[in-house]
Design a protein around this motif. Structure first.
Motif, PDB file in Angstrom:
ATOM      1  N   MET A   1       0.841  -1.182   0.000  1.00  0.00           N
ATOM      2  CA  MET A   1       0.000   0.000   0.000  1.00  0.00           C
ATOM      3  C   MET A   1       0.886   1.245   0.000  1.00  0.00           C
ATOM      4  SD  MET A   1      -2.746   1.082   2.848  1.00  0.00           S
ATOM      5  CE  MET A   1      -2.653   2.723   3.437  1.00  0.00           C
ATOM      6  N   ASN A   2       0.624   2.159  -0.891  1.00  0.00           N
ATOM      7  CA  ASN A   2       1.334   3.428  -0.945  1.00  0.00           C
ATOM      8  C   ASN A   2       0.394   4.538  -0.528  1.00  0.00           C
ATOM      9  OD1 ASN A   2       3.557   2.115  -2.000  1.00  0.00           O
ATOM     10  ND2 ASN A   2       2.986   2.541  -4.105  1.00  0.00           N
ATOM     11  N   ARG A   3       0.942   5.597   0.064  1.00  0.00           N
ATOM     12  CA  ARG A   3       0.151   6.751   0.449  1.00  0.00           C
ATOM     13  C   ARG A   3       1.080   7.938   0.599  1.00  0.00           C
ATOM     14  NH1 ARG A   3       0.679   7.927   5.873  1.00  0.00           N
ATOM     15  NH2 ARG A   3       1.721   6.303   7.058  1.00  0.00           N
ATOM     16  N   VAL A   4       0.532   9.126   0.517  1.00  0.00           N
ATOM     17  CA  VAL A   4       1.304  10.332   0.782  1.00  0.00           C
ATOM     18  C   VAL A   4       1.337  10.507   2.295  1.00  0.00           C
ATOM     19  CG1 VAL A   4       1.426  12.823   0.471  1.00  0.00           C
ATOM     20  CG2 VAL A   4       0.659  11.372  -1.418  1.00  0.00           C
ATOM     21  N   GLY A   5       2.521  10.544   2.869  1.00  0.00           N
ATOM     22  CA  GLY A   5       2.665  10.645   4.314  1.00  0.00           C
ATOM     23  C   GLY A   5       2.849  12.072   4.794  1.00  0.00           C
ATOM     24  N   SER A  52      -0.508   7.079  11.507  1.00  0.00           N
ATOM     25  CA  SER A  52      -0.291   6.424  10.223  1.00  0.00           C
ATOM     26  C   SER A  52      -1.469   6.604   9.267  1.00  0.00           C
ATOM     27  CB  SER A  52      -0.055   4.929  10.444  1.00  0.00           C
ATOM     28  OG  SER A  52      -1.207   4.340  11.023  1.00  0.00           O
ATOM     29  N   THR A  55      -2.341  12.307   5.913  1.00  0.00           N
ATOM     30  CA  THR A  55      -1.200  13.095   5.504  1.00  0.00           C
ATOM     31  C   THR A  55      -0.932  14.165   6.554  1.00  0.00           C
ATOM     32  OG1 THR A  55      -1.767  12.726   3.186  1.00  0.00           O
ATOM     33  CG2 THR A  55      -0.268  14.549   3.668  1.00  0.00           C
TER      34      THR A  55
END
Length: 134
Positions: A1-5, A52, A55
């Motif tokens: 899973m990718n996400r903008v942190g 977590s 953003t």
């Protein structure tokens, strides 16, 4: 899973930026770690967004003339940041009371209720309650 942190916002001063984001916008200070030579790793985020889950904003102090020239105008005058809310009326009133400067009164668009405001450096944000939950 990718996400903008994290999204970096270039600021003039760490402490004044922390004060604005926590006091005026109601964000939580997630981290403030000294890195040496006056640099710090400073992270703020909307309350309740979880470490977590959402953003967060990295407050990055400008370190040279080129970066300083971008403080407050990172997106060429466009709205570049979007603060979502589940209760537009309450958040708008709270932010007004905290001294946040809105450029316009709230308006209703097909995508939601929105009003543009500026942060302490002039970056343009939307306060937005989406028509469909985010």
């Amino acid at each position: 899973m990718n996400r903008v942190g994290l999204v970096a916002v270039v600021v003039r001063d760490y402490d004044e930026a922390i004060a604005f984001y926590t006091d005026a916008l109601g964000f939580e200070l997630r981290e403030d770690t000294p890195l040496g030579e006056g640099k710090r790793w400073v992270v703020v985020a909307p309350p309740g967004s979880g470490a977590s889950a959402g953003t967060a904003i990295l407050l990055a102090r400008a370190v040279d003339a080129r970066q300083e020239s971008r403080v407050g105008d990172q997106t060429g005058g466009r709205v570049g940041l979007f603060l979502y809310t589940d209760d537009f009326a309450a958040e708008y009133a709270r932010m007004l009371g905290a001294g946040v400067l809105f450029e316009e009164p709230p308006r209703h668009e097909p995508y939601g209720t929105v009003a543009v405001f500026r942060d302490l450096y002039g970056n343009r944000w939307d306060l937005l309650q989406p028509t469909t939950p985010a």
